[in-house]
Design a protein around this motif. Structure first.
Motif, PDB file in Angstrom:
ATOM      1  N   VAL A   1      28.952   6.937 -12.164  1.00  0.00           N
ATOM      2  CA  VAL A   1      30.289   7.234 -12.681  1.00  0.00           C
ATOM      3  C   VAL A   1      31.170   5.976 -12.578  1.00  0.00           C
TER       4      VAL A   1
ATOM      5  N   MET B   1      16.868   5.337 -24.415  1.00  0.00           N
ATOM      6  CA  MET B   1      17.954   4.395 -24.153  1.00  0.00           C
ATOM      7  C   MET B   1      19.107   4.668 -25.118  1.00  0.00           C
ATOM      8  N   TYR B   2      20.310   4.737 -24.595  1.00  0.00           N
ATOM      9  CA  TYR B   2      21.471   5.047 -25.420  1.00  0.00           C
ATOM     10  C   TYR B   2      22.058   3.805 -26.087  1.00  0.00           C
ATOM     11  N   ARG B   3      21.470   2.635 -25.845  1.00  0.00           N
ATOM     12  CA  ARG B   3      22.085   1.422 -26.388  1.00  0.00           C
ATOM     13  C   ARG B   3      21.000   0.406 -26.717  1.00  0.00           C
TER      14      ARG B   3
ATOM     15  N   ALA C   1      27.061   1.407 -25.605  1.00  0.00           N
ATOM     16  CA  ALA C   1      27.585   2.579 -24.900  1.00  0.00           C
ATOM     17  C   ALA C   1      28.429   2.070 -23.745  1.00  0.00           C
TER      18      ALA C   1
ATOM     19  N   ARG D   1      35.281   0.975 -10.714  1.00  0.00           N
ATOM     20  CA  ARG D   1      35.104   0.550 -12.103  1.00  0.00           C
ATOM     21  C   ARG D   1      35.819  -0.763 -12.385  1.00  0.00           C
TER      22      ARG D   1
ATOM     23  N   LEU E   1      30.143  10.793 -25.528  1.00  0.00           N
ATOM     24  CA  LEU E   1      29.149  11.290 -24.568  1.00  0.00           C
ATOM     25  C   LEU E   1      29.822  12.107 -23.482  1.00  0.00           C
ATOM     26  N   SER E   2      31.055  11.744 -23.158  1.00  0.00           N
ATOM     27  CA  SER E   2      31.727  12.385 -22.038  1.00  0.00           C
ATOM     28  C   SER E   2      33.208  12.061 -22.128  1.00  0.00           C
TER      29      SER E   2
ATOM     30  N   TYR F   1      35.492   6.091  -6.805  1.00  0.00           N
ATOM     31  CA  TYR F   1      34.544   5.933  -7.923  1.00  0.00           C
ATOM     32  C   TYR F   1      35.231   5.375  -9.162  1.00  0.00           C
TER      33      TYR F   1
ATOM     34  N   ALA G   1      31.749  10.526 -17.251  1.00  0.00           N
ATOM     35  CA  ALA G   1      30.451  10.275 -16.621  1.00  0.00           C
ATOM     36  C   ALA G   1      29.454   9.835 -17.675  1.00  0.00           C
ATOM     37  N   PRO G   2      28.718   8.772 -17.410  1.00  0.00           N
ATOM     38  CA  PRO G   2      27.700   8.341 -18.372  1.00  0.00           C
ATOM     39  C   PRO G   2      26.454   9.195 -18.211  1.00  0.00           C
ATOM     40  N   PRO G   3      25.623   9.305 -19.261  1.00  0.00           N
ATOM     41  CA  PRO G   3      24.308   9.912 -19.069  1.00  0.00           C
ATOM     42  C   PRO G   3      23.571   9.081 -18.022  1.00  0.00           C
TER      43      PRO G   3
ATOM     44  N   VAL H   1      33.597   8.151 -22.343  1.00  0.00           N
ATOM     45  CA  VAL H   1      32.300   7.473 -22.455  1.00  0.00           C
ATOM     46  C   VAL H   1      31.781   7.714 -23.866  1.00  0.00           C
TER      47      VAL H   1
ATOM     48  N   SER I   1      22.010   4.238 -15.713  1.00  0.00           N
ATOM     49  CA  SER I   1      22.887   4.868 -16.695  1.00  0.00           C
ATOM     50  C   SER I   1      22.431   4.582 -18.120  1.00  0.00           C
ATOM     51  N   PHE I   2      22.865   5.441 -19.030  1.00  0.00           N
ATOM     52  CA  PHE I   2      22.600   5.286 -20.473  1.00  0.00           C
ATOM     53  C   PHE I   2      21.099   5.239 -20.761  1.00  0.00           C
TER      54      PHE I   2
ATOM     55  N   TRP J   1      32.577   2.634 -21.554  1.00  0.00           N
ATOM     56  CA  TRP J   1      33.850   3.308 -21.340  1.00  0.00           C
ATOM     57  C   TRP J   1      34.921   2.710 -22.248  1.00  0.00           C
TER      58      TRP J   1
END
Lengths: 585, 585
Positions: free
Chosen positions: A205, B1-3, B22, B132, B102-103, B128, A521-523, B70, A239-240, B24
């Motif tokens: 996160v 993979m998301y990216r 992907a 970041r 995604l979120s 958390y 929150a990312p996957p 996200v 993540s991702f 924030w």
């Protein structure tokens, strides 16, 4: 520095050099004119020698040496008359000119060598002496090396090793948490982590993207032979990513370790669905070094009047090659073996395909030769093979057959420790039905995501829903496991409902992580390897205890320093605690 | 993979490529015809853009984005019209063709950027989110990198990283031990280690030769601003070595870290006896980035009728360059400063060497111009300098002057964070006299060895005996310390006698290690570095809290998850404990 060289490095190239060594006296052999001393340190053993040219005071000092004395000796390196090819320094010896006892030793309670005369208990009590034995040291050095290779590999892959707290929040579901009373916060307790699960998800996160840690975890459970109250994990989260990304990354790590540490190259790890593992191997951690697959014959064996089979929801067997000559006594013993509580079968049916071409079974009354030959054909059995059949409730019987399969493989030597066959077991069930409480439990944990294509079944047939969860299995041992996490709050709410949590209960137990999820929150997905187990497998050992420097016994006690132990009344008072032992209650 | 790529890696070479990113949403700027989205991940920020060519549904989706959402976005890399030279991706932007949320995120409680609008408490509660912020991430990445460089360096030097237990024996002298009740051993407790001291010495007895570990340690003490109940050490021990071997090895490590991490080359670290550090710097951890030495003038200033000085066992001063123009108000404020309990002086005497050549002091009544000029000459003071003088008990006053020296250096900007001046403080006193209990205590621990040449003083003048103990100090901060250990049982017995232990008490507290020493203990020595402090110094930070992912506050609480916390009655009962809060006593 007390030495110019270690006891493992001198060879013929050093002949004529004056050196100083220091170490432990492994052995003194007095041959009259000459005396030989084996001097040992972490790096090896070097032979020291005195002869007619040695000064008298040195000879005198040597006469008083005993096993495990720590000495410093100076002398000239010379070629040995009779070389020892078994040790790296076997070509040379040191003609000593001076010697100094740094520290004496009482006679140790057991011999400090690989084939020691000390039993388990004695060696654990004197663990600091046991740790002098080269093979025990090698296990620990292997462990250090594997940790370092792992760290280097994961760092190079962009993972950030991040320390998570050891003093964490105790949660209501924290059965088996060790707790730590807080002096500064009277009446309150920290818990020790069973895993850094929540923290690594928080790091995702927080955008850390790739986290790992080699980390101590703690579980206050009744210990089995191969469990320790504190154990070490290679803990990771990404993540991702999707499931295959995690599998590929940690397949890469495992392959790298096998190559760097063991010099072994392995094929692509098979991905085996949990249902196939259960059907073919009777185990969610199949040993695929050998086949001996389970064959189901539920339909085939019914209708012949054998009541045990008639009432069984599942009948299955394995074909064990080349042991048709098992005697009646051996078969009886095997029957007793499957009846042990750990296996839990009611009995064992066998079919022998004798070498003379005849076929015999323990159920000849119900099945004729043709029936038996049919079964043998189904299983691909040939002359000399023994077919072993169990029946009962499906999953329970598959498990029993799986254990029998491994037992037979052990007897037949089909599980060589220097062959490594890793695989991924995937598509675990998401939920487990608990008969007692009449509800579903999460097989991994409540944040494990269902397979997208199975989400529709969550309400209609929850037991059928497969999870994005995976285990790494090597040689029948579960090395690690993990899952793709839920990061969608609606899906999470559905999960909690199915697991029987009220929204208030979910909030009390998991609110803290759920709150974090409300801010993007990312996957993410992760995995943890049992590091102690991984090392013990690489070392070819059966117990994790042998790869831990100072392990505890089955009661969680350190017998070397006799802990745990009582604390003082002052300490108890400072912690606002009173002890209330069962007998006093 | 998301990216396909991260948000930190695309540049002009990628123009024309279709990519998927992907991350924030850092910021959305709607300029009417065009909308810019700054997309952030661990690796950087990439600008996404929509314009008149963008599909309507994508524009619509972009309209609903908020900070910290996200998202996953696909598009073509193109050169930017107006480049941003401050970021690695500043030459390009992504013309997006599709976008997927995604979120979502609620509005975060503070802005996620280096110069955030969130206060300390808020940021700790939402750690958390604080994590970041790029600068906070960088601190943690620095920490991971330093740990890895340390491990690699020490491994290459032949050190074996060995894990020691976290659940250890609670000992009678274990004040400030955290304890852990054992469920399986009713009424008994483990302790958490304040350091692995005993275990690393046992590993030397076991012949491990060179041990290290980056390890969590625990101390249940009232926390000052820069202490944590759990902290991390680089812990080491070596056999068959003398003090200089340890210093050289860890000077090598420190130099390597400075070179690899900070790109800084430093000279050979000075070795400064403790007595010199106290005399010249008024500190056992001197900051040698600047001089401003202490000058003793006990003899020189007596006999002039100033009662404060007449009765003082010690009078000393520092010369502060260029601040003779301090006003009366500033000098009064400085006087108040030295009277604070942390400094504990009764008052401050000053001599001003004014720029006009005149000389004035706060004790003009007792000392004439010639006296004052004599002192100024002694100290090498020149026009424009201010001399500050304190008096009282020797060590206490030296300490106060040392603190004043650092305070003045801070005001004058003499402590640049990018200059590193390490040194070894050596020859610490072995023993400390405690007025209250009228006995000596070990300054380090009872296993620290005296300097061989001082052993004769052990009985006649124990306070004069110097130890083979050493501290690594950088920029006025104690980074680590250690000692050569006693491995001779007779010398150890003498030490226990001087420390006031009966043989029975010594046996009860240390018998366990003493037993191990009876089986051949090698000479050994060790050191431990405070890793949190080392990282915070490398990061140029004042607090260790900023280099810990999930730190606790001054009450030992984790405000993020509100721990420690109460545990259930069932848990207490299982642990055989009753809570007895002060109000209930």
């Amino acid at each position: 520095m007390y030495r110019t060289n270690t006891c493992g490095e001198l060879n013929l190239a050093h002949c004529g050099h004056e050196v100083t060594l220091a170490g432990w006296v492994q052995r003194v052999r007095d041959l009259g004119a000459m005396t030989f001393i084996d001097l040992r340190d972490r790096y090896g053993i070097t032979q020291l020698v005195t002869d007619e040219h040695t000064p008298e005071h040195v000879k005198e000092a040597v006469n008083h040496l005993g096993r495990e004395f720590v000495i410093q000796a100076k002398g000239i390196v010379r070629e040995r008359a009779s070389k020892n090819k078994n040790i790296s320094t076997g070509d040379i010896e040191i003609e000593i000119s001076s010697i100094r006892v740094l520290s004496k030793s009482e006679v140790p309670p057991f011999t400090i060598q690989n084939d020691t005369d000390g039993g388990d208990d004695l060696r654990m009590k004197y663990r600091y002496l046991d740790l002098r034995r080269p093979m025990v040291q090698q296990n620990l050095f292997l462990r250090a090396n594997m940790a370092h290779v792992t760290r280097t590999y994961l760092s190079e892959q962009g993972f950030i090793e991040t320390e998570t707290p050891v003093l964490i929040k105790s949660t209501p579901e924290g059965a088996r948490d060790f707790v730590v009373p807080s002096r500064m916060n009277p009446g309150e307790f920290y818990a020790l982590p069973q895993s850094p699960q929540i923290f690594k998800q928080l790091l995702m996160v927080a955008g850390f993207d790739k986290y790992f840690q080699i980390v101590k975890c703690f579980r206050d459970e009744d210990l089995r032979a191969d469990r320790q109250p504190e154990f070490t994990q290679i803990d990771c989260e990404m993540s991702f990513v999707e499931q295959e990304d995690v599998l590929n990354t940690f397949e890469g790590l495992t392959r790298h370790l096998l190559r760097e540490i063991k010099g072994v190259e392995v094929d692509v790890f098979p991905r085996m669905p949990w249902s196939v593992a259960m059907e073919k191997y009777g185990s969610d951690k199949p040993d695929i070094r050998f086949d001996m697959f389970l064959h189901e014959m539920t339909d085939r064996l019914k209708g012949k009047g054998f009541q045990v089979f008639e009432s069984a929801p599942y009948i299955g067997g394995i074909c064990v090659s080349g042991v048709a000559e098992y005697t009646r006594k051996q078969l009886d013993e095997l029957t007793e073996w499957v009846k042990r509580p750990q296996i839990g079968s009611k009995g064992l049916v066998y079919i022998k395909l004798n070498n003379d071409g005849s076929i015999r079974s323990s159920v000849d009354k119900f099945y004729n030769e043709e029936d038996l030959k049919g079964i043998a054909g189904l299983m691909g059995a040939k002359q000399g093979d023994l077919i072993l059949i169990l029946s009962g409730e499906r999953e329970h019987t598959q498990n029993a057959l799986g254990l029998l399969r491994v037992e037979m493989a052990n007897r037949l030597g089909l599980r060589p420790k220097d062959v490594f066959k890793p695989l991924w077991v995937v598509d675990f069930p998401l939920l487990e039905w608990n008969e007692e409480t009449q509800r579903y439990f999460a097989m991994h944990h409540p944040f494990t995501s269902p397979k997208p294509e199975d989400i529709a079944l969550l309400d209609s047939d929850p037991g059928k829903v497969r999870a994005n969860a995976y285990d790494l299995v090597i040689n029948g041992v579960e090395i690690g496991g993990g899952s793709v996490r839920i990061f969608d709050s609606q899906l999470q709410a559905t999960m909690f409902r199915i697991l029987g949590f009220t929204p208030a209960q979910a909030e009390a137990q998991f609110g803290f992580l759920m709150n974090a999820f409300r801010y993007g929150a990312p996957p993410h997905a992760g995995i943890a390897f049992g590091f102690d187990r991984l090392v013990s497998m690489f070392a070819g050992l059966d117990s994790i205890r042998d790869v831990i420097a100072f392990p505890k016994n089955n009661s969680g006690r350190d017998v070397m320093n006799d802990s745990p132990s009582p604390i003082s009344d002052d300490q108890l008072e400072e912690l606002n605690l009173i002890i209330n032992l069962p007998s006093e209650k």
